[in-house]
Structure formats: structure tokens, C-alpha cells
Design a protein around this motif. Structure first.
Motif, PDB file in Angstrom:
ATOM      1  N   GLU A 226       0.865  -0.970   0.018  1.00 38.27           N
ATOM      2  CA  GLU A 226       0.010   0.274  -0.030  1.00 38.27           C
ATOM      3  C   GLU A 226       0.808   1.184  -0.035  1.00 38.27           C
ATOM      4  OE1 GLU A 226      -2.424  -0.380   3.507  1.00 38.27           O
ATOM      5  OE2 GLU A 226      -3.590  -1.929   2.742  1.00 38.27           O
ATOM      6  N   ALA A 227       1.784   1.195   0.848  1.00 38.00           N
ATOM      7  CA  ALA A 227       2.919   2.382   1.092  1.00 38.00           C
ATOM      8  C   ALA A 227       3.477   2.521  -0.310  1.00 38.00           C
ATOM      9  CB  ALA A 227       3.592   2.318   2.269  1.00 38.00           C
ATOM     10  N   ALA A 228       4.040   1.532  -0.985  1.00 34.58           N
ATOM     11  CA  ALA A 228       4.797   1.696  -2.153  1.00 34.58           C
ATOM     12  C   ALA A 228       4.046   2.057  -3.207  1.00 34.58           C
ATOM     13  CB  ALA A 228       5.609   0.115  -2.226  1.00 34.58           C
ATOM     14  N   ILE A 229       2.862   1.575  -3.322  1.00 39.04           N
ATOM     15  CA  ILE A 229       2.027   2.237  -4.523  1.00 39.04           C
ATOM     16  C   ILE A 229       2.021   3.637  -4.725  1.00 39.04           C
ATOM     17  CG2 ILE A 229      -0.330   2.190  -5.530  1.00 39.04           C
ATOM     18  CD1 ILE A 229       1.017  -0.105  -6.477  1.00 39.04           C
ATOM     19  N   PHE A 230       1.499   4.380  -3.294  1.00 36.01           N
ATOM     20  CA  PHE A 230       1.378   5.640  -3.148  1.00 36.01           C
ATOM     21  C   PHE A 230       2.885   6.352  -3.449  1.00 36.01           C
ATOM     22  CE2 PHE A 230       1.844   9.685  -0.678  1.00 36.01           C
ATOM     23  CZ  PHE A 230       0.489  10.283  -1.169  1.00 36.01           C
ATOM     24  N   GLY A 231       3.661   5.981  -2.985  1.00 38.39           N
ATOM     25  CA  GLY A 231       5.117   6.514  -2.731  1.00 38.39           C
ATOM     26  C   GLY A 231       5.786   6.466  -4.325  1.00 38.39           C
ATOM     27  N   LYS A 232       5.368   5.507  -5.053  1.00 37.81           N
ATOM     28  CA  LYS A 232       5.944   5.592  -6.397  1.00 37.81           C
ATOM     29  C   LYS A 232       5.109   6.306  -7.346  1.00 37.81           C
ATOM     30  CE  LYS A 232       8.173   5.219  -9.579  1.00 37.81           C
ATOM     31  NZ  LYS A 232       9.627   5.135  -9.634  1.00 37.81           N
TER      32      LYS A 232
END
Length: 486
Positions: free
Chosen positions: A274-280
Motif C-alpha cells: 500500500e505504501a509503495a504504490i503511493f510513494g511510487k
């Protein structure tokens, strides 16, 4: 509601002035290439005049009271809040950012203004320090620096412009500001309008709409510029640093990044994805601190890829004015071509693709490369596009080593269920910022924002920005007759 398209002039010495160049520049909507407004570019002569006005105005602004500076900053914030809806629309149309991104950007801009209210009293405030000489009293003051030369980029132009402009003004300096002309309204004109509304004395803020073809290095070499504040690429930052060094001039440089997102052996994969999708993918990856490399422990690797790809391929793309859109356009054709070239080179090098994106007009849908060699060009390049790279680490310790294997050191993130271990490993990452159980895109006006190595020099955020934008002065008072040895 303001018609910001009409603010297509430079704001010099308190007046909206047409550029004197023979050249005009069309500010385009990156989504459909429609013309938002046309700007007659300002010349090097007009830039020189802006610095002269700023130098003169700063002498008086340095004498302004705390109350005067507070009132100006409060009213500038009031203007942005009052015209919120119209400003959000311009941010979306001019930067190609989504409605979410535009709201985040305006929120960050207002936070900077509000934080600046807390340190307007830092100049001329005496601090006493002990003295070894009998009868001597030492006072340390912070004084305004002078004229600040400010240069901001295309991606978060309002936020990254205000990050220099607000503290400079709060601390008694004047500013000559050049936004990226592609986003001249968001990065320059709207801010100028806010401070005009706020009653800022003429000449304290000058916003020049122009490009390098017109002015060359004149923003950097003007003798009135006591500090060059630049956010942008490392290549340009090195050039600025070289010039500043020759002139013994201060430079605050926030440059490129290659931010690692580390998933340790004990991480919660669902939360990490979830975090990686947003931060990417926020703002199509066009953020200096966006996730550039995902470094995943081998025990979580396959699960992470499967869940990340599933989520990435479901992200809505299209017109950024649609509130549902997550993936909007890249800023221009040159950035698109750079992204496509990087994809083609990676394919030729045999890098495995877990998700193949596509170009649709000016939109690039997400690409995901896996089993990436951390020493490859793909892993060592700041991608600035919706291109994800996933790297396998054999151990948690190797993950940290891979994270540090880059010339950059801006932001980073570590996912783990052991928070003490996370903090210990975070301290081993050579970057200005590390976020545990979060992604890499974080900002606040009261933290030391900045990078190490090729990611820049200096720190924004209160109180660190006070040191950047003021000069220390020592005054000693000898209250008792001093005996001298000769």
C-alpha cells in the motif's frame, strides 16, 4: 474567482510587467497540450532590474517590525485559502497533477506559510553566551542575509517556491524568484498575487517569467544574490554550486534522488505494498523523493511482487481533473521520451518485466521491472516516471548495503515489525531522511528537509532554515576596564 491565465506577466518592483523579449512561451496543459496562457519572456536586463529593486527594497524590509511581517504572511495565507478552488484547478491544469496531488501541494504551501509565523522574531533577537574575559558580555544576533535568488522546478512548483519565499520574507530578506516557465502561474504568479494582496512592500518579492535562453547564468552571478536557493536536477545543482563556490556565495540545493524503499524479512507485505504504490506513483513518480528502488528481502519477494503488480495495474489513469484519476500525464514530451528510452534500454538489457505499461497520449501507465541488478543503469537512474524497479536482497543487512549503493541520498523508507531494529538500520542509511513503516514522500515545515551526497546541500524546515537564510553576528560589550598585556 481569480482568472489566473491573465497573470502571464512578470511581477517586478510591485508591478505586473510584460517581458521585453522577442520570444513568447506557451504554457501548456500536459494532459491535452492545450494552451493555458502565453507569456512574453522577460530579458536579462529586466532580471538585472529585479535584483536592483530587490536590493533597495531589502534595506527597508530588514527594518520591518515583527508585526508587519506577521501581517503580510498571514494575509498571503488568507489569499490562498480564499481562492483555494481556483488555485487547485490551475495546479491540476498546469502541472498535470491529479486533484489529490493539487490538494496536497496547496496544503504543504499553507503549512510553510503558517510555520514561518513562528520564526519572524528570530532576527535581531540577542542571545547571550558566556565569556572567558572578565567584564565581557557576548551577544549573538541573527540578521537578514540580503537578496535571495530562488529557482524552483516543475513538479511541485507552488510548494517548492514557497519553501524559499516564505522564510526569506519572514526573516527580513528580499527575493528574486524564477519558477520553471512551464508552470509559471503555479510556481510564480499566484504566489506574487498572494503577497501583492497581503501588502508586501514593492520590490521585496520579484517573480520573473523567463527561461535560460534569455538569462543564462544571470540568476546565479548577480552580485546582489547572497544565497541561491535551487530545487532541481543534480547536474544543474553542481553547476550552481560551482558558481556559488567561486563567488563565496551561499547555496541551498535540493537535488535529485534515488530513494530506496526497503522491505525487511519481518515486514507486513500488505502494508508495504500500500505504501509503495503511493510513494511510487503519486504525481506519476515526478517527485525527487519518490520511491525509485524497491529492495525486498527474498522471503517476502514473490508475495510483494504479486501484490504490487496487481495493485499497480488497477490504478485509474486519464484526465487529472477527474478526482478518480491516479496516473495523469508526464509534464512534457521530453520527459516522456526519456522514460520510454529508459524502458527500451532496460528491455534490451534483458531486465524482466512483471507489468508492461503503455503510452496513451501524454500518459504513461505503470511499468514494473523485477529481478533488477542494483548496479544497472535502470537502478542507478532517477526515473521521474511511473516506472517501478524491484530488487531482491538475500538478507536485511544486504538490503541496507544496496540502499546505500547510489550517488544520491535524499529520502528512504524501511518496512519492519521490529521498530527498534528499524530505527537502528535507518541510522545506517546514508540519506537525509528515513521513514519507518511509511513511504519516502513525506514533508513538513518543522523537520530538517534535505539530502546527502549528490542530493544536495543545506536543510529546509524550522529551525534549520533560519540558519540558511540569516547571517550570525557577534557583538561583545566590555563592561569593565580590561587589562592588556602590552
Amino acid at each position: 474567482m481569480e482568472q489566473y491565465e491573465k497573470l502571464n506577466k512578470s511581477f517586478l518592483n510591485g508591478e505586473w510587467i510584460e517581458g521585453e523579449s522577442e520570444r513568447t512561451y506557451n504554457i501548456l496543459n500536459p494532459y491535452d497540450n492545450s494552451v493555458i496562457t502565453s507569456v512574453r519572456l522577460a530579458t536579462a536586463k529586466q532580471l538585472h532590474q529585479a535584483f536592483e529593486c530587490a536590493a533597495e527594497a531589502q534595506k527597508e524590509w530588514a527594518k520591518s517590525s515583527v508585526e508587519e511581517r506577521l501581517e503580510v504572511l498571514r494575509k498571503a495565507a488568507e489569499y490562498l485559502k480564499t481562492n483555494r478552488e481556483a488555485i487547485i484547478d490551475v495546479i491540476v491544469r498546469e502541472t498535470g497533477g491529479t486533484v489529490l496531488k493539487a490538494n496536497v501541494e496547496l496544503h504543504l504551501t499553507l503549512e510553510i506559510l503558517e510555520e514561518s509565523l513562528t520564526y519572524v522574531d528570530e532576527i535581531y533577537k540577542a542571545r547571550q553566551v558566556p565569556a572567558a574575559i572578565e567584564g565581557k558580555v557576548n551577544y549573538i544576533y541573527r540578521l537578514p542575509l540580503g537578496v535571495v535568488a530562488s529557482i524552483s522546478p516543475f513538479n511541485f512548483p507552488m510548494n517548492l517556491s514557497m519553501r524559499t519565499i516564505a522564510p526569506a520574507i519572514a526573516l527580513g530578506n528580499s527575493v528574486v524568484h524564477k519558477p520553471d516557465i512551464q508552470v509559471g502561474l503555479t510556481g510564480g504568479s499566484i504566489i506574487a498575487k498572494a503577497f501583492e494582496y497581503a501588502g508586501l512592500p514593492k520590490g521585496v518579492l520579484n517573480v520573473i517569467l523567463t527561461d535560460i535562453t534569455e538569462i543564462g547564468d544571470d540568476m546565479l552571478t548577480n552580485p546582489h544574490a547572497r544565497l541561491i536557493s535551487f530545487t532541481g536536477s543534480t547536474a544543474v545543482g553542481k553547476h550552481i554550486g560551482e558558481i556559488a563556490g567561486r563567488q563565496l556565495q551561499r547555496a541551498a540545493l535540493e537535488l535529485g534522488g534515488n530513494s530506496p524503499f526497503i522491505v525487511l524479512s519481518d515486514a507486513d507485505v500488505d502494508r508495504a505494498v500500500e505504501a509503495a504504490i503511493f510513494g511510487k506513483f503519486i504525481h506519476q513518480g515526478q517527485i525527487c523523493m519518490a520511491i525509485n528502488r524497491m529492495i525486498v528481502h527474498q522471503s517476502k519477494y514473490d508475495e510483494f511482487i504479486q501484490k504490487f503488480v496487481e495493485k499497480a495495474k488497477s490504478l485509474p489513469y486519464g484526465d487529472p481533473r477527474d478526482p478518480k484519476t491516479v496516473i495523469g500525464p508526464l509534464i512534457n514530451e521530453r520527459q516522456m521520451e526519456k522514460a520510454l528510452k529508459m524502458i527500451e534500454e532496460a528491455k534490451r538489457d534483458g531486465v524482466k518485466i512483471a507489468l508492461e505499461g503503455k503510452r496513451i497520449g501524454n500518459i504513461l501507465t505503470p511499468y514494473v521491472f523485477v529481478d533488477v541488478d542494483h548496479s544497472s543503469k535502470l537502478a542507478q537512474t532517477e526515473l521521474f516516471a511511473p516506472i517501478a524497479t524491484i530488487i531482491k536482497a538475500k538478507t536485511d543487512e544486504e538490503a541496507i548495503e544496496i540502499a546505500n549503493d547510489t550517488e544520491y541520498g535524499l529520502s528512504s523508507a524501511v518496512f519492519t515489525n521490529d521498530l527498534e531494529k528499524g530505527k537502528r538500520l535507518a541510522l545506517q542509511i546514508d540519506s537525509g531522511m528515513t521513514h519507518i513503516n511509511d513511504q519516502t514522500v513525506n514533508d513538513a515545515p518543522n523537520i530538517p528537509f534535505g539530502g546527502n551526497k549528490a542530493s544536495g546541500l543545506g536543510r529546509f524546515g524550522n529551525p534549520w532554515v533560519v540558519e540558511e537564510f540569516t547571517v550570525a553576528k557577534w557583538i561583545s560589550v566590555q563592561t569593565k576596564y580590561r587589562e592588556y598585556p602590552f
